[in-house]
Design a protein around this motif. Structure first.
Motif, PDB file in Angstrom:
ATOM      1  N   ILE A 390      50.027  36.213 -14.783  1.00 45.95           N
ATOM      2  CA  ILE A 390      51.159  36.123 -13.847  1.00 45.95           C
ATOM      3  C   ILE A 390      52.477  36.084 -14.607  1.00 45.95           C
ATOM      4  N   ALA A 391      52.482  35.309 -15.687  1.00 49.49           N
ATOM      5  CA  ALA A 391      53.738  35.152 -16.433  1.00 49.49           C
ATOM      6  C   ALA A 391      54.161  36.463 -17.087  1.00 49.49           C
ATOM      7  N   ARG A 392      53.193  37.282 -17.446  1.00 46.36           N
ATOM      8  CA  ARG A 392      53.522  38.516 -18.165  1.00 46.36           C
ATOM      9  C   ARG A 392      53.881  39.661 -17.235  1.00 46.36           C
ATOM     10  N   HIS A 393      53.521  39.519 -15.985  1.00 50.35           N
ATOM     11  CA  HIS A 393      53.661  40.650 -15.088  1.00 50.35           C
ATOM     12  C   HIS A 393      55.128  40.992 -14.848  1.00 50.35           C
ATOM     13  N   ARG A 394      55.486  42.252 -15.066  1.00 48.44           N
ATOM     14  CA  ARG A 394      56.834  42.732 -14.778  1.00 48.44           C
ATOM     15  C   ARG A 394      56.708  44.083 -14.101  1.00 48.44           C
ATOM     16  N   HIS A 395      57.600  44.309 -13.190  1.00 48.35           N
ATOM     17  CA  HIS A 395      57.636  45.638 -12.615  1.00 48.35           C
ATOM     18  C   HIS A 395      58.488  46.517 -13.505  1.00 48.35           C
ATOM     19  N   LEU A 396      58.009  47.698 -13.783  1.00 55.04           N
ATOM     20  CA  LEU A 396      58.740  48.613 -14.642  1.00 55.04           C
ATOM     21  C   LEU A 396      58.955  49.922 -13.909  1.00 55.04           C
ATOM     22  N   PRO A 397      60.055  50.598 -14.192  1.00 53.80           N
ATOM     23  CA  PRO A 397      60.226  51.936 -13.623  1.00 53.80           C
ATOM     24  C   PRO A 397      59.125  52.854 -14.132  1.00 53.80           C
ATOM     25  N   LYS A 398      58.845  53.832 -13.339  1.00 54.27           N
ATOM     26  CA  LYS A 398      57.707  54.690 -13.652  1.00 54.27           C
ATOM     27  C   LYS A 398      57.856  55.353 -15.013  1.00 54.27           C
ATOM     28  N   SER A 399      59.103  55.749 -15.311  1.00 53.03           N
ATOM     29  CA  SER A 399      59.304  56.460 -16.582  1.00 53.03           C
ATOM     30  C   SER A 399      58.928  55.568 -17.758  1.00 53.03           C
ATOM     31  N   ILE A 400      59.400  54.352 -17.700  1.00 48.11           N
ATOM     32  CA  ILE A 400      59.100  53.435 -18.811  1.00 48.11           C
ATOM     33  C   ILE A 400      57.609  53.131 -18.843  1.00 48.11           C
ATOM     34  N   TYR A 401      57.062  52.911 -17.667  1.00 49.04           N
ATOM     35  CA  TYR A 401      55.645  52.556 -17.602  1.00 49.04           C
ATOM     36  C   TYR A 401      54.778  53.653 -18.209  1.00 49.04           C
ATOM     37  N   SER A 402      55.071  54.884 -17.787  1.00 49.43           N
ATOM     38  CA  SER A 402      54.231  55.982 -18.287  1.00 49.43           C
ATOM     39  C   SER A 402      54.450  56.196 -19.772  1.00 49.43           C
ATOM     40  N   GLN A 403      55.693  55.964 -20.193  1.00 49.71           N
ATOM     41  CA  GLN A 403      55.945  56.141 -21.634  1.00 49.71           C
ATOM     42  C   GLN A 403      55.217  55.097 -22.450  1.00 49.71           C
ATOM     43  N   ILE A 404      55.162  53.913 -21.898  1.00 49.00           N
ATOM     44  CA  ILE A 404      54.434  52.861 -22.613  1.00 49.00           C
ATOM     45  C   ILE A 404      52.980  53.265 -22.768  1.00 49.00           C
ATOM     46  N   GLN A 405      52.409  53.756 -21.687  1.00 55.31           N
ATOM     47  CA  GLN A 405      51.007  54.186 -21.756  1.00 55.31           C
ATOM     48  C   GLN A 405      50.828  55.276 -22.812  1.00 55.31           C
ATOM     49  N   GLU A 406      51.738  56.223 -22.738  1.00 53.94           N
ATOM     50  CA  GLU A 406      51.645  57.358 -23.657  1.00 53.94           C
ATOM     51  C   GLU A 406      51.724  56.892 -25.103  1.00 53.94           C
ATOM     52  N   GLN A 407      52.686  56.009 -25.324  1.00 56.71           N
ATOM     53  CA  GLN A 407      52.873  55.566 -26.703  1.00 56.71           C
ATOM     54  C   GLN A 407      51.707  54.709 -27.177  1.00 56.71           C
ATOM     55  N   ARG A 408      51.120  54.034 -26.236  1.00 57.09           N
ATOM     56  CA  ARG A 408      49.937  53.255 -26.612  1.00 57.09           C
ATOM     57  C   ARG A 408      48.839  54.191 -27.100  1.00 57.09           C
ATOM     58  N   ILE A 409      48.691  55.282 -26.384  1.00 53.68           N
ATOM     59  CA  ILE A 409      47.659  56.254 -26.773  1.00 53.68           C
ATOM     60  C   ILE A 409      47.990  56.833 -28.149  1.00 53.68           C
ATOM     61  N   MET A 410      49.256  57.159 -28.309  1.00 52.40           N
ATOM     62  CA  MET A 410      49.656  57.745 -29.598  1.00 52.40           C
ATOM     63  C   MET A 410      49.409  56.777 -30.739  1.00 52.40           C
ATOM     64  N   LYS A 411      49.763  55.559 -30.478  1.00 54.28           N
ATOM     65  CA  LYS A 411      49.612  54.555 -31.525  1.00 54.28           C
ATOM     66  C   LYS A 411      48.132  54.356 -31.872  1.00 54.28           C
ATOM     67  N   GLU A 412      47.356  54.323 -30.842  1.00 54.90           N
ATOM     68  CA  GLU A 412      45.914  54.137 -31.057  1.00 54.90           C
ATOM     69  C   GLU A 412      45.347  55.305 -31.867  1.00 54.90           C
ATOM     70  N   ALA A 413      45.820  56.502 -31.514  1.00 46.03           N
ATOM     71  CA  ALA A 413      45.336  57.685 -32.238  1.00 46.03           C
ATOM     72  C   ALA A 413      45.716  57.608 -33.714  1.00 46.03           C
ATOM     73  N   ARG A 414      46.954  57.184 -33.924  1.00 43.29           N
ATOM     74  CA  ARG A 414      47.417  57.069 -35.307  1.00 43.29           C
ATOM     75  C   ARG A 414      46.602  56.027 -36.073  1.00 43.29           C
ATOM     76  N   ARG A 415      46.358  54.957 -35.404  1.00 37.76           N
ATOM     77  CA  ARG A 415      45.592  53.894 -36.044  1.00 37.76           C
ATOM     78  C   ARG A 415      44.186  54.362 -36.365  1.00 37.76           C
ATOM     79  N   ARG A 416      43.608  55.086 -35.407  1.00 38.88           N
ATOM     80  CA  ARG A 416      42.237  55.563 -35.596  1.00 38.88           C
ATOM     81  C   ARG A 416      42.165  56.522 -36.773  1.00 38.88           C
TER      82      ARG A 416
END
Lengths: 445, 771
Positions: A390-416
């Motif tokens: 609950i404490a962490r939950h924030r509403h984000l605009p779609k652009s930021i939200y999707s970018q976060i997801q995307e960057q997470r994937i990129m980061k994971e790929a780089r790490r892998r």
């Protein structure tokens, strides 16, 4: 035989005045008050929920500029006064309590690149694209007087930033080189340079006031010593640093806002490893400012949001955005540590609360006690999954939200990939570089 | 002039020499590029130079074929020779001529002088500058380390940091600049001045000042303490007196009075020894008191009370005694404080007086009490006794007998007593029992119990013994059964007790049946109607107990999953295999089994496992939780317990879900992890904690004011950072934290030109370059 009987001594329960608190005798025997942990857990949960319910950080929007707001400055003596410079060369002075503009100055032709106030609060300096440094009086001109700067210095090159010394009549500008000026002279008393690229920002250290930090477009951060009139050290990062800000409570700590979406907090004595890498933004970080308590800082980003980071955490505790707020160019934390101002592309200055759910105004002692208790409970149970969620939950605009997801994937790929590379090469041949060190290219003495 | 010239040229030469040393200096090596081709020319040149050294040809300039960088007027060059010119070589010719002494001196000076090192290139110098400056700055900054650390670890940080001194001007300052202007103000001021009320500090009137001067604080305190003490003592005494006054007991007061009198007499004696005159006075007082007593009719048995008592005295012993006490008092009071002989003389008189005053009846008894006639007294008491015995001979036969027995023989009183006591007890128990089974004994028997027939008694006694024995045996059985895992049904009670137990057979049976059902797992749905049937059976034949175990055994055989493990699984026989081989195989199997059995004869693994499982099941069953809150909805406190109703209400053990290994006899699935609870639990130990127990402890200490005192609550909930609204928080300053800030301004240092390097700085530089 002594007979025991009920005795009621009024001294024990009658108040002296009606303003006194009622005395409530209480037995603190733990057996009489069972289920401490579950009860407190529920209280903590409720407190966390209420915090989210009451999180309404946006206070006001100051509109009036006719171009994007490029720079902001606080008044050193007055909490209600804020100065802002826009991309059309206009400088406005605002009153925060009335939320209106109290003065407008057409200071420059082209951008107002930098603005800073004198430590006493009687005047302010601006630099612009027209290669001039101008000093203005804080108070407006009298009736019939013309709006004129106190002094104007015509330079040879464009100045991109300005900052005033915290105690003395000295200011520093940056452009091709870092110049240190005496207010009374038209020539710099000292210019320092290291490298040939243009310097985008310069900041005086508020504690050890002879120290300066600057960042240049050739990806480096340079520290200067004004007394010895020499640069001290240079650190080269992966990408360009847009601006830096010194911690007002810790003399050797500064934070750099970088183009690679991260912020780096450095101890200036050990530049090879940042103390902390703060990552949460999904686009270039354009500005950063410390809370006057030195415990947190706020960063403005090109991704149309501002974030608040604790100094010792790598993730932000808060993100502010509105639908209408575009790329945020400048941000400032007010000197009473309660509010945040940000100026953005779409000509508005916005005022936010630093604590989203904080109640403004005077609190009664009971309110204060309840607030403190709730804060403590939230802190105590912060690791519990439900509360954390609950404490962490924030509403984000779609652009930021999707970018976060995307960057997470990129980061994971780089790490892998890195993990795979390490796995398939001779042990020890591929060094394991920590996240902190990864972004530091070199430290030049 | 010549000499000077020579010297100059030599200096130049020496310079050249040094330059030669530097390998990097390119312009010098220009000549060498020419190569061997002009070796002859070089040789020529040398020859010429040598020849020109002596005499007239000195001034002849060397022929120059091309432009040379170093043009020497002496035509001296090391070109072609491949050797360096050494100063000593040049000096050799000078030695001979004394006229060149000055030159020689100069040369020597040159020789002794050290050569200045070549300055480093600009980048290098700048780097060294930076390094030095950085070192200095870091040193300056590291003084902040302890402060930063302290602030980070501080329980609470209150901003703004520096203590702001509130600018409160003293009242004199405020008043000095202010004058009374309006008439009202003036009036007030006049009044104030009239009363000599001070307007400035210290705000004390002259009266107050005087009083202050009168008594010092210490004295006042002491005085006050004394007063307090006196007051306290007084209150104690008052309280004590009040308490004593309230006591109603006459005896107590009597005792007190006596004590007082005794004390007084003692004091008198002492006084006689110490101070006879005072003692005499005291004695006089006593005498006076005696006289008063004698004059008054007090204690003379002439009052209303005494008369009434006198009337009663004939019949009432107490009244008689009271009157006598009164008289004794009178006697005591009228006694003269004299020598023993005198007292004796007096005695007779008083007696006479008494005889005169007291009625006859009283007198008789009084004599008894006084004890001059013991016979009379004896007689009296015996009379009383006789009377008592006559009055109620039936009522108290036993005490009499007791007395008799005591009087009869003192040798074995204890044993007899015991016997008697036991008798009583038996009788009492008998009575009780008979009450219990009233239907058996009619009420008439109870009345005639005193003359109870020995037969009934003995019967009952036997009965009670049997009951006891039975009870014990049952207990033993129960305990033995408790140890045995498979709970066996109780063995039928012996025949004799059957009729006694008749009263509660059905209820017990059904209960037991239910228990069994519970044990035998619920998936046996077919068995459900059974208890009713059995109940019926039992009703029909209450004595069918021996059958019950059998039934149970049957049931077990039918369903027992636990036995599945232990019992052999029936081997499936395939028809294809010949019977002989089959037998063989079976034999082998049996052998193997036997072997395993022998091998693991000691440890009964299966049994252990079963036991373990049972324990696990028991442990995982939800326990009853007592949630009773004493004092809620009723009075609570020491010695008070919450009502049974409430206890029943709050005792609850929610039925857990069925175990996962319920149908898996040879598996234990641990159900310790509660999925529902796990959603609320912390999975990973949070960062600052090093051990889970540490974390748990912090969670378990409550913070709220429900569990903590107000003070502790405030302490526990202090926020880490406190800011004042509307106050500007300035950056930390050296002065705030007690550091000496640098007195020099940052600006003053700038003026210093960085291009000029001072000697001190130079040293530092060198050190740095070496290091």
């Amino acid at each position: 035989m002594k007979v025991k009987m009920l005795s009621r001594n009024p001294d024990n329960y009658v108040r002296e005045t009606k303003l006194d608190l009622q005395r409530v005798p209480r037995n603190y025997d733990p057996t009489l008050h069972p289920f401490e942990v579950p009860r407190e857990y529920v209280r903590a949960l409720n407190a966390t929920k209420l915090e989210r319910v009451f999180a309404k950080p946006f206070l006001a929007s100051l509109d009036g500029h006719r171009d994007g707001v490029n720079c902001l400055a606080k008044h050193p003596k007055n909490l209600a006064t804020v100065l802002s410079g826009a991309c059309d060369g206009e400088v406005r002075i605002w009153n925060l309590t009335q939320r209106n503009c109290i003065r407008t100055v057409q200071a420059h032709e082209g951008f107002v690149r930098g603005i800073c106030t004198r430590f006493c609060g009687t005047s302010f300096f601006t630099v612009g694209d027209d290669k001039t440094v101008k000093q203005w009086k804080m108070d407006g001109p009298g009736y019939g007087e013309e709006e004129e700067p106190l002094h104007t210095i015509l330079g040879k090159t464009v100045y991109t930033g300005i900052d005033h010394h915290w105690k003395e009549a000295v200011f520093a500008t940056c452009g091709q080189q870092v110049d240190i000026w005496d207010e009374q002279r038209t020539n710099p008393i000292c210019s320092m340079t290291w490298g040939f690229d243009s310097i985008s920002s310069v900041k005086f250290n508020p504690v050890e006031t002879f120290l300066l930090g600057s960042c240049a477009s050739d990806r480096n951060i340079v520290l200067y010593d004004m007394r010895q009139a020499t640069p001290l050290k240079k650190v080269i990062l992966d990408m360009r640093t847009n601006t830096i800000c010194w911690n007002p409570m810790e003399a050797f700590i500064f934070t750099a806002a970088n183009e690679d979406y991260n912020l780096y907090t450095f101890d200036m004595r050990a530049l090879d490893t940042p103390v902390m890498v703060h990552m949460d933004h999904v686009s270039a970080v354009l500005d950063v400012d410390y809370c006057p308590t030195g415990k947190e800082f706020v960063s403005a980003s090109f991704d149309k949001s501002i974030r608040i980071f604790p100094v010792d955490k790598s993730r932000s505790r808060e993100v502010y955005h509105t639908k209408r707020m575009q790329h945020v160019i400048c941000v400032k934390w007010t000197s009473d540590s309660k509010y945040i101002m940000c100026g953005s592309d779409e000509m508005n200055i916005r005022l936010w609360k630093a604590n989203a759910s904080e109640k403004l105004g005077v609190l009664t002692s009971r309110e204060k006690a309840a607030k403190d208790y709730n804060q403590k409970l939230k802190e105590k149970f912060q690791h519990y999954p439900h509360i954390k969620r609950i404490a962490r939950h924030r509403h984000l605009p779609k652009s930021i939200y999707s970018q976060i997801q995307e960057q997470r994937i990129m980061k994971e790929a780089r790490r892998r990939k890195e993990v795979n590379r390490i796995k398939h090469s001779k042990p020890g041949s591929v060094p394991i570089v920590s996240e902190k060190k990864k972004h530091i290219v070199a430290v030049v003495k | 002039m010549n000499v000077n010239r020579v010297a100059e040229s030599l200096l130049a030469l020496s310079q050249q020499e040094e330059l030669v040393d530097l390998p990097k200096n390119c312009p010098l090596s220009e000549n060498e590029d020419e190569g061997d081709s002009d070796g002859e020319r070089k040789h020529q040149k040398l020859l010429e130079a040598i020849s020109s050294l002596d005499g007239k040809n000195r001034w002849k300039l060397a022929e120059r074929s091309e432009a040379s960088l170093k043009v020497s007027e002496f035509n001296v060059s090391s070109e072609g020779s491949g050797e360096k010119l050494v100063l000593a070589d040049l000096l050799e010719p000078v030695k001979t001529s004394s006229s060149l002494a000055t030159v020689k001196r100069q040369l020597n000076r040159v020789k002794s002088k050290k050569v200045v090192e070549l300055p480093l290139n600009k980048e290098k110098i700048e780097q060294i500058h930076r390094e030095v400056a950085f070192g200095k700055t870091s040193r300056v900054l590291s003084k902040w380390d302890p402060i930063v650390l302290k602030n980070q670890q501080a329980e609470q940080l209150a901003f703004p940091l520096g203590k702001e001194q509130p600018a409160i001007a003293p009242i004199e300052h405020a008043l000095s600049g202010w004058k009374a202007r309006t008439p009202l103000e003036q009036e007030i001021f006049n009044l104030l001045h009239k009363n000599k009320r001070p307007v400035t500090d210290p705000l004390l009137t002259p009266m107050e000042k005087a009083s202050l001067r009168a008594m010092s604080l210490e004295e006042a305190k002491m005085h006050r303490a004394e007063l307090q003490r006196a007051r306290a003592l007084q209150s104690y005494y008052e309280a004590k007196a009040r308490r004593e006054k309230k006591i109603k007991s006459k005896k107590y007061h009597k005792v007190v009075k006596k004590g007082k009198a005794r004390k007084a007499s003692k004091e008198l004696e002492q006084l006689q020894k110490v101070n006879p005159t005072v003692a005499l006075e005291e004695l006089e007082k006593f005498e006076n008191a005696r006289m008063m007593e004698r004059m008054s009719l007090k204690h003379q048995n002439s009052g209303k009370w005494a008369k009434s008592k006198a009337i009663m005295a004939k019949y009432d012993l107490e009244a008689r005694q009271a009157m006598q006490e009164q008289l004794a008092k009178n006697k005591e009071l009228t006694q003269k404080l004299q020598v023993a002989s005198e007292i004796e003389e007096e005695k007779g008189c008083t007696e006479e007086v008494e005889e005169l005053l007291v009625p006859h009846v009283v007198n008789e008894v009084q004599m008894n009490v006084d004890g001059p006639n013991p016979w009379m007294l004896r007689n009296c008491t015996s009379d009383i006794r006789e009377a008592a015995t006559q009055e109620d001979p039936e009522q108290l036969p036993e005490p009499a007998t007791h007395e008799v027995s005591e009087s009869e023989g003192e040798e074995r009183p204890v044993a007899e007593e015991e016997i008697l006591l036991r008798d009583f007890e038996e009788r009492r128990s008998l009575r009780k029992r008979s009450e219990l089974n009233q239907d058996a004994e009619p009420a008439g028997i109870q009345e005639r119990k005193d003359s109870s027939s020995q037969e009934v008694l003995s019967e009952l006694r036997a009965l009670s013994q049997k009951l006891k024995e039975n009870h014990q045996s049952r207990k033993q059985k129960a305990s033995s059964e408790g140890t045995v895992p498979q709970v066996q049904r109780e063995e039928p009670a012996p025949e004799e007790e059957a009729p006694l137990l008749l009263q509660r057979p059905e209820r017990v049976q059904t209960l037991e049946e239910l228990e069994e059902l519970g044990k035998e797992d619920c998936f046996q749905n077919k068995e459900l109607p059974r208890p009713v049937l059995e109940g019926q059976q039992s009703e029909r034949t209450p004595n069918n107990r021996p059958d019950a175990p059998k039934e149970k055994k049957e049931k077990e055989q039918l369903i027992d999953l636990q036995n599945l493990l232990t019992t052999q699984s029936p081997s499936v026989r395939s028809l294809a295999v010949p019977t002989t081989i089959e037998e063989l195989e079976e034999d082998e199997e049996r052998d193997q089994r036997q072997m395993i059995k022998e091998a693991f004869a000691g440890d009964d693994v299966i049994r252990n496992f079963l036991k373990e499982k049972r324990e696990a099941v028991e442990a995982s069953k939800p326990k009853d939780v007592d949630l009773t809150l004493p004092g809620w909805g009723e009075w609570g406190g020491v010695g008070l317990k919450p009502s049974t109703k409430k206890r029943r209400q709050f005792l609850k053990a929610p039925e857990g879900p069925p175990r996962k290994d319920k149908n898996l006899p040879n598996v234990i699935i641990s159900e310790k992890r509660n999925i529902h609870a796990a959603a609320h639990q912390v999975q990973v130990l949070p960062y600052p904690f090093t051990h889970h127990r540490q974390f748990e402890r912090t969670i378990q200490t409550p913070v709220g004011s429900t569990w903590n005192t107000q003070r502790a609550f405030q302490k526990l909930t202090t926020p880490k950072v406190v800011t004042k609204p509307g106050h500007i928080i300035k950056p930390i300053k050296a002065e705030d934290v007690g550091h000496q800030s640098s007195s020099r301004s940052d600006l003053s240092v700038i003026q210093w030109n960085p291009k000029r390097i001072t000697t001190r700085h130079n040293k530092e530089l060198k050190k740095n370059s070496v290091g």
